[in-house]
Design a protein around this motif. Structure first.
Motif, short mmCIF file in Angstrom:
data_model
loop_
_atom_site.label_atom_id
_atom_site.label_comp_id
_atom_site.label_asym_id
_atom_site.label_seq_id
_atom_site.Cartn_x
_atom_site.Cartn_y
_atom_site.Cartn_z
N LEU A 30 0.91 -1.03 -0.11
CA LEU A 30 -0.06 -0.02 0.04
C LEU A 30 0.88 1.28 -0.09
CD1 LEU A 30 -2.87 1.19 0.19
CD2 LEU A 30 -2.60 1.16 2.69
N ALA A 31 0.68 2.18 -0.89
CA ALA A 31 1.42 3.26 -1.14
C ALA A 31 0.89 4.25 -0.50
CB ALA A 31 1.80 3.71 -2.56
N LEU A 32 1.49 5.26 0.16
CA LEU A 32 0.76 6.78 0.76
C LEU A 32 1.60 7.70 0.08
CD1 LEU A 32 -0.67 7.98 2.81
CD2 LEU A 32 1.09 7.72 4.46
N ILE A 33 1.01 8.70 -0.54
CA ILE A 33 1.57 9.65 -1.15
C ILE A 33 0.96 11.09 -1.13
CG2 ILE A 33 2.31 8.06 -3.42
CD1 ILE A 33 0.27 9.51 -5.04
N GLY A 34 1.54 11.92 -1.29
CA GLY A 34 0.99 13.31 -1.00
C GLY A 34 2.17 14.17 -1.28
N PRO A 35 1.90 15.73 -1.53
CA PRO A 35 2.96 16.54 -1.70
C PRO A 35 3.42 16.96 -0.42
CG PRO A 35 0.38 17.70 -1.76
CD PRO A 35 0.37 16.23 -1.86
N ASN A 36 4.40 17.59 -0.32
CA ASN A 36 5.25 17.96 0.92
C ASN A 36 4.38 18.60 1.64
OD1 ASN A 36 7.79 17.12 -0.21
ND2 ASN A 36 8.39 18.78 -1.09
N VAL A 189 7.58 -9.64 0.42
CA VAL A 189 5.99 -9.73 0.88
C VAL A 189 5.35 -10.96 0.54
CG1 VAL A 189 3.87 -8.63 0.12
CG2 VAL A 189 5.73 -7.21 0.74
N ARG A 190 5.74 -11.42 -0.72
CA ARG A 190 5.07 -12.72 -1.12
C ARG A 190 5.50 -13.98 -0.41
NH1 ARG A 190 5.44 -10.39 -6.40
NH2 ARG A 190 7.35 -11.32 -6.76
N ARG A 191 6.88 -13.88 -0.07
CA ARG A 191 7.47 -14.95 0.43
C ARG A 191 7.12 -14.99 2.22
NH1 ARG A 191 13.85 -14.99 -0.20
NH2 ARG A 191 13.20 -14.75 -2.44
N ARG A 192 7.05 -14.04 2.55
CA ARG A 192 6.96 -13.81 4.04
C ARG A 192 5.58 -13.61 4.63
NH1 ARG A 192 11.66 -11.73 7.35
NH2 ARG A 192 13.69 -12.68 6.33
N GLY A 193 4.59 -13.18 3.64
CA GLY A 193 3.34 -12.91 3.92
C GLY A 193 3.03 -11.43 4.84
N MET A 194 4.25 -10.63 4.46
CA MET A 194 4.08 -9.23 5.22
C MET A 194 3.09 -8.40 4.48
SD MET A 194 8.02 -8.27 5.89
CE MET A 194 8.33 -8.12 3.92
N SER A 195 2.86 -7.42 5.42
CA SER A 195 1.98 -6.12 4.69
C SER A 195 2.98 -4.92 4.63
CB SER A 195 0.88 -5.95 5.61
OG SER A 195 -0.08 -7.02 5.34
N VAL A 196 2.86 -4.25 3.71
CA VAL A 196 3.96 -3.04 3.57
C VAL A 196 3.14 -1.73 3.08
CG1 VAL A 196 5.91 -2.06 2.11
CG2 VAL A 196 5.75 -4.41 2.73
N LEU A 197 3.53 -0.79 4.11
CA LEU A 197 2.90 0.63 3.71
C LEU A 197 4.11 1.35 3.61
CD1 LEU A 197 0.67 2.94 3.83
CD2 LEU A 197 1.18 3.13 5.98
N PHE A 198 4.12 1.99 2.36
CA PHE A 198 5.29 2.77 1.88
C PHE A 198 4.84 4.30 1.39
CE2 PHE A 198 4.32 0.72 -1.96
CZ PHE A 198 4.82 1.34 -2.81
N THR A 199 5.93 5.25 1.72
CA THR A 199 5.63 6.38 1.18
C THR A 199 6.55 6.54 0.07
OG1 THR A 199 7.32 7.43 2.57
CG2 THR A 199 4.95 7.62 3.52
N GLU A 200 6.36 7.49 -0.99
CA GLU A 200 7.49 7.32 -1.97
C GLU A 200 7.04 8.67 -2.87
OE1 GLU A 200 10.25 7.17 -4.12
OE2 GLU A 200 9.99 5.09 -2.94
N HIS A 201 7.99 9.40 -3.43
CA HIS A 201 7.85 10.46 -4.29
C HIS A 201 7.98 10.12 -5.69
CE1 HIS A 201 7.35 13.73 -1.47
NE2 HIS A 201 8.15 13.51 -0.74
N SER A 202 8.67 8.97 -5.89
CA SER A 202 8.82 8.35 -7.36
C SER A 202 7.64 7.87 -7.99
CB SER A 202 9.93 7.43 -7.31
OG SER A 202 11.20 8.29 -6.77
N MET A 203 6.92 8.65 -8.64
CA MET A 203 5.74 7.79 -9.03
C MET A 203 5.66 6.63 -9.98
SD MET A 203 3.41 9.49 -7.62
CE MET A 203 4.35 9.63 -6.45
N VAL A 215 -3.68 8.97 -0.88
CA VAL A 215 -3.27 10.32 -1.17
C VAL A 215 -3.85 11.06 -0.09
CG1 VAL A 215 -3.10 12.09 -2.86
CG2 VAL A 215 -3.67 9.60 -3.69
N MET A 216 -2.62 11.81 0.58
CA MET A 216 -2.98 12.75 1.72
C MET A 216 -2.64 13.92 1.10
SD MET A 216 -1.65 11.02 5.19
CE MET A 216 -2.22 12.48 6.05
N ALA A 217 -3.36 15.16 1.63
CA ALA A 217 -3.31 16.48 1.47
C ALA A 217 -3.73 17.30 2.50
CB ALA A 217 -3.74 16.97 0.05
N ARG A 218 -3.08 18.23 3.16
CA ARG A 218 -3.23 18.97 4.26
C ARG A 218 -3.82 18.26 5.41
NH1 ARG A 218 -5.28 20.47 -0.47
NH2 ARG A 218 -7.18 19.72 -0.05
N GLY A 219 -3.13 17.17 5.51
CA GLY A 219 -3.31 16.47 6.60
C GLY A 219 -4.86 15.32 6.66
#
Length: 253
Positions: A30-36, A189-203, A215-219
């Motif tokens: 799961l990606a969490l993105i948003g402007p600075n 993730v597939r091998r271990r059955g983990m869940s991942v939440l990541f932030t990233e600026h590279s689309m 997508v977050m903006a202004r909190g």
């Protein structure tokens, strides 16, 4: 696996996170993105216990973890990597992993049994998964930047997390390195059955790797859904570029 409900955090008059609610599913990227300034870092700090929420709850596999200290949350099965990689530069690569494993298992070190005797086989097996086994005895301070990021991932995985938070995991990396690292994360993730939440600026990373996007903006959370839906979402385009630009052009660029 992770359930966030009505999370709030203010700093003076600034509401950094407002009424934030979402879920991270088992085995999901799961990606969490948003402007600075959107509130992404504050969100991460609330999830792993570096900050306490003003109100709202965070549950890990049903257990309430909001308000707990970071160590207690880590013991519950949530690990985190940071935008600026954090490893022990004075140790070798394998010693970093051994130290993390020993800490996870709450082993007390003995003067008569030095670090190389603790979890050597387990640490080497993890380094092989990360394709770092050939650097096991190298000083961490001498690693290339991409290898440092892999090592930090290994330190996080040493605690056998069920949920992994990754804050800007590919920051400062070239395109080929970014994609290689995230392909590795997907495999783990597939091998271990983990869940991942990541932030990233590279689309390109987000669109290639995420199962869903927040997508977050202004909190606040302004959109969530599949990659195709997020790319075409008018509020997301406005948050990033204003009303006259196309967010979907980022992927082509």
């Amino acid at each position: 696996m992770l359930a966030i409900r009505n999370l709030h955090k203010s700093f003076g008059g600034n509401q950094a996170v407002r009424n934030l609610s979402f879920e991270l599913k088992a085995g999901e990227m799961l990606a969490l993105i948003g402007p600075n300034g959107a509130g992404k870092s504050t969100c991460f700090n609330l999830l792993n216990g570096q900050l306490k929420p003003d109100r709202g709850t965070v549950r890990l596999d049903g257990a309430l973890i909001s308000g707990l200290k970071p160590q207690r949350i880590a013991e519950q099965g949530l690990a985190r990597t940071f935008q600026i990689a954090a490893t022990f530069a004075s140790m070798t690569v394998i010693q970093n992993i051994q130290m993390a494993m020993a800490a996870h298992h709450k082993r007390v070190f003995s003067f008569w049994r030095p670090l190389p005797h603790y979890y050597y086989a387990e640490a080497m097996a993890l380094l092989q998964q990360l394709d770092l086994q050939h650097l096991a005895d190298s000083a961490s301070s001498q690693l290339a930047y991409g290898d440092v990021k892999r090592l930090e991932l290994g330190v996080a995985l040493a605690s056998e997390p069920r949920v992994l938070l990754m804050d800007e995991p590919t920051a400062g990396m070239a395109t080929a390195e970014r994609r290689a690292l995230m392909r590795l994360v997907q495999e783990l993730v597939r091998r271990r059955g983990m869940s991942v939440l990541f932030t990233e600026h590279s689309m390109d990373v987000v669109f290639e790797c995420a199962d869903r996007v927040l997508v977050m903006a202004r909190g606040e959370l302004i959109a969530q859904g599949a990659v195709a839906d997020i790319r075409a979402h008018p509020e997301v385009q406005k948050a990033y570029f204003g009303s006259g630009s196309s967010f979907s052009g980022l992927l082509r660029g």
